[in-house]
Design an enzyme around this catalytic site. Sequence first.
Site, PDB file in Angstrom:
ATOM      1  N   VAL A  71      81.197  40.731  43.591  1.00  0.00           N
ATOM      2  CA  VAL A  71      82.566  41.016  43.998  1.00  0.00           C
ATOM      3  C   VAL A  71      82.576  42.265  44.867  1.00  0.00           C
ATOM      4  O   VAL A  71      82.025  43.303  44.488  1.00  0.00           O
ATOM      5  CB  VAL A  71      83.482  41.234  42.772  1.00  0.00           C
ATOM      6  CG1 VAL A  71      84.898  41.599  43.218  1.00  0.00           C
ATOM      7  CG2 VAL A  71      83.506  39.992  41.890  1.00  0.00           C
ATOM      8  N   ALA A 116      81.797  47.643  44.910  1.00  0.00           N
ATOM      9  CA  ALA A 116      81.301  46.284  44.694  1.00  0.00           C
ATOM     10  C   ALA A 116      80.600  46.244  43.342  1.00  0.00           C
ATOM     11  O   ALA A 116      80.302  47.286  42.749  1.00  0.00           O
ATOM     12  CB  ALA A 116      80.346  45.870  45.810  1.00  0.00           C
ATOM     13  N   LYS A 117      80.344  45.043  42.851  1.00  0.00           N
ATOM     14  CA  LYS A 117      79.620  44.891  41.584  1.00  0.00           C
ATOM     15  C   LYS A 117      79.095  43.472  41.493  1.00  0.00           C
ATOM     16  O   LYS A 117      79.661  42.537  42.096  1.00  0.00           O
ATOM     17  CB  LYS A 117      80.552  45.156  40.395  1.00  0.00           C
ATOM     18  CG  LYS A 117      79.806  45.583  39.130  1.00  0.00           C
ATOM     19  CD  LYS A 117      79.344  47.040  39.236  1.00  0.00           C
ATOM     20  CE  LYS A 117      78.691  47.513  37.950  1.00  0.00           C
ATOM     21  NZ  LYS A 117      78.391  48.959  37.996  1.00  0.00           N
ATOM     22  N   GLY A 118      78.028  43.297  40.733  1.00  0.00           N
ATOM     23  CA  GLY A 118      77.456  41.973  40.558  1.00  0.00           C
ATOM     24  C   GLY A 118      76.981  41.764  39.137  1.00  0.00           C
ATOM     25  O   GLY A 118      76.850  42.714  38.362  1.00  0.00           O
TER      26      GLY A 118
END
Length: 428
Positions: A71, A116-118
């Site tokens: 995201v 952001a992040k995953g």
Amino acid sequence: MSSQHAIPSYLHPTETGPWGVYLEQIDRVTPYLGNLSRWVETLKRPKRILVVDVPIERDDGTIAHFEGYRVQHNTSRGPGKGGVRFHQDVTLSEVMALSAWMTIKNSAVNVPYGGAKGGIRVDPKTLSRGELMRMTRRYTSEIGIIIGPDKDIPAPDVNTNEQTMAWMMDTYSMNEGRTSTGVVTGKPISLGGSLGRREATGRGVFVVGCEAAKKRGMNIEGAKVAVQGFGNVGGIAGRLFAEAGAKVVAVQDHGGTIFHSNGLDVPKLLDHVARHGSVAGFEGIEATMAPEDFWKVDCDIMIPAALEQQITVRNADQIRAKIILEGANGPTTPEADDILRDKGVLVVPDVIANAGGVTVSYFEWVQDFSSYFWTEEEINQRLTRIMTEAFSSVWQVSEEKNTSLRTAAFVIACTRVLQAREVRGLYP
């Protein structure tokens, strides 16, 4: 517009989880944003969400599928930046919230990144090393269409580490046909990683903890500290506090809760955790405790450094600490924040307290671009300066507006993001 309208249609309104917590935080800060509040919906909607299937061949020849996410919440101030976690409880709501908190965190310490992040929903302990590698590489290939050193730069998070980043960097580089060290941070030193990166988050917690203690007239020497999570963040912070003369009286992790009124032997405990994977079985203790009793420990400083939503309405009123340093992301719910403030507990929010990791990730990224690397002493000096200045700015705004440190941090961060959004305008 209410937060209800900012809940995407693909999230059920009653299952918003961490994303709902983040939306409430934005609602709380909106009245302080003045004319910029016309842009506030920008903060309530992720810029881009990618959900991917991650199929791998298991060692026994069977095929397994895992769900992965990346995201990108906001890129108004620079490329997306945020970690990747492998955990069986990863959800889209969680990754969305974590990406948004990265936007706030990067802006609060004024590094030129968006958020952001995953993550992948998987229990990594159920995979062999080879299976972990294949899963990491497939995930990297799937999200490769949106990451890059000037687009979105992943980093380690829960259950990921330097080796994970090495696999990600190699996979991206192979697909690009060139070595691209700057696509991830938190890499091994041999692949362009930065000195001081592994300890950076825990060191940042310690630095802002010392600043908060000064503001409260608390002497670190002799202060009693309780730490939840004793890994890369809590363990390092606990070690640094112990080295400064504090007593780490209680530690909790997935293996149990241990206590010693005169302070645990932190170096021995760190060695035990490194060898056994948790604090369970450590001999140098006075007692073990029920998990819920951790929050009742008589201490001066409490460091929640595990997962989100740990301090809630169920336990906030039991907390006896004078200062809480949020080593984890989102460990305190908004309702618990209110309870703690009424009790006079100083909460140093995650977006400042644990920003040391992304700050040194920024240093690593800069070093990779220039192919010129700094000494560990230079890294730690720069980290301390940035963290100290960021805390000072947040404290000042908190005093001026008579708000919590969290609201003050959000005021500073959201103002910077929305100013960038406003001056850039909308395209087309």
